[in-house]
Design an enzyme around this catalytic site. Structure first.
Site, PDB file in Angstrom:
ATOM      1  N   ARG A   1       0.809  -1.223   0.000  1.00  0.00           N
ATOM      2  CA  ARG A   1       0.000   0.000   0.000  1.00  0.00           C
ATOM      3  C   ARG A   1       0.842   1.273   0.000  1.00  0.00           C
ATOM      4  O   ARG A   1       0.328   2.346  -0.281  1.00  0.00           O
ATOM      5  CB  ARG A   1      -1.028  -0.051   1.123  1.00  0.00           C
ATOM      6  CG  ARG A   1      -2.131  -1.059   0.813  1.00  0.00           C
ATOM      7  CD  ARG A   1      -3.118  -1.219   1.947  1.00  0.00           C
ATOM      8  NE  ARG A   1      -2.566  -1.901   3.091  1.00  0.00           N
ATOM      9  CZ  ARG A   1      -2.533  -3.229   3.275  1.00  0.00           C
ATOM     10  NH1 ARG A   1      -3.046  -4.022   2.341  1.00  0.00           N
ATOM     11  NH2 ARG A   1      -2.009  -3.752   4.348  1.00  0.00           N
TER      12      ARG A   1
ATOM     13  N   GLU B   1       5.093 -11.022  14.248  1.00  0.00           N
ATOM     14  CA  GLU B   1       4.558 -11.638  15.464  1.00  0.00           C
ATOM     15  C   GLU B   1       5.027 -13.097  15.557  1.00  0.00           C
ATOM     16  O   GLU B   1       5.486 -13.556  16.596  1.00  0.00           O
ATOM     17  CB  GLU B   1       3.035 -11.548  15.424  1.00  0.00           C
ATOM     18  CG  GLU B   1       2.387 -11.706  16.771  1.00  0.00           C
ATOM     19  CD  GLU B   1       0.880 -11.530  16.681  1.00  0.00           C
ATOM     20  OE1 GLU B   1       0.385 -11.068  15.642  1.00  0.00           O
ATOM     21  OE2 GLU B   1       0.222 -11.884  17.672  1.00  0.00           O
TER      22      GLU B   1
END
Ligand code: AMP
Length: 190
Positions: free
Chosen positions: A69, A106
């Protein structure tokens, strides 16, 4: 960040055009979807205009956009301020020789890559992404530019999730974000 009283009036429209999708891509994540901002011509134009107004005159040589993006917001900003655009891509997408930087997610690690020679030593670089969460991605982008001797002027995002303290991963590099979703409260930049 400031309260809504002093904020640029364009930011309310930008913020309300961003859709929130709970539990995407996995349970517990509130996904901030900028594709709905792109459907609102005025909001999209305003977001680009605010960045261009800010960075005009900063003598920026390179706008580096992070896949995917950062490729939406980076090129119009680069055109608006008269800088070149450099894509920072996911592994094995760029055809020429690359330098790469790993970063922690993560679970596990990821990597971003940039073409050798795209940023030259001493060039002034603005790094763009749509959103900063934990700051891992922007932190890696900073290291990538620094590997080749680029000078990072600022990092810029449309959205900051300040609860996640991503700014802490950017060291002394400044971050500018248009909208900050701190929990459920929306804060606007000046
Ligand atoms: P981070 O490295 O944790 O700062 O994550 C930033 C990157 O992940 C950006 O490229 C974002 O597009 C994406 N991202 C992370 N969290 C979200 C979220 N809640 N909504 C939309 N995109 C996100």
């Amino acid at each position: 960040m400031s309260d809504t009283k002093h904020a640029d009036p364009r930011l309310a429209r930008i913020s309300s055009s961003i859709r929130a999708i709970p539990d995407f891509p996995k349970k517990g994540i509130m996904f901030r979807d900028v594709t709905t901002l792109l459907l609102d011509h005025q909001a999209f134009k305003d977001s680009i205009d605010i960045f261009v107004e800010r960075y005009q005159g900063w003598k920026i040589d390179v706008v580096a956009g992070i896949e995917a993006r950062g490729f939406i917001f980076g090129p119009p900003i680069a055109l608006g301020i008269g800088a070149k655009f450099v894509p920072m891509r996911k592994p094995k997408k760029l055809p020429g020789p690359v330098i790469s930087q790993e970063y922690t997610l993560e679970y596990g690690t990821d990597r971003i890559e940039m073409h050798v020679g795209a940023v030259e030593k001493g060039e002034r670089v603005l790094i763009i992404d749509d959103l900063i969460a934990t700051g891992g991605t922007l932190g890696a982008a900073i290291k990538l530019v620094e590997q080749v001797g680029g000078e990072i002027v600022e990092c810029a995002c449309v959205i900051e999730l300040s609860d996640l303290k991503g700014r802490d991963k950017l060291g002394d590099k400044p971050l500018y974000a248009l909208v900050d979703y701190e929990g459920d409260t929306i804060l606007y930049s000046m």
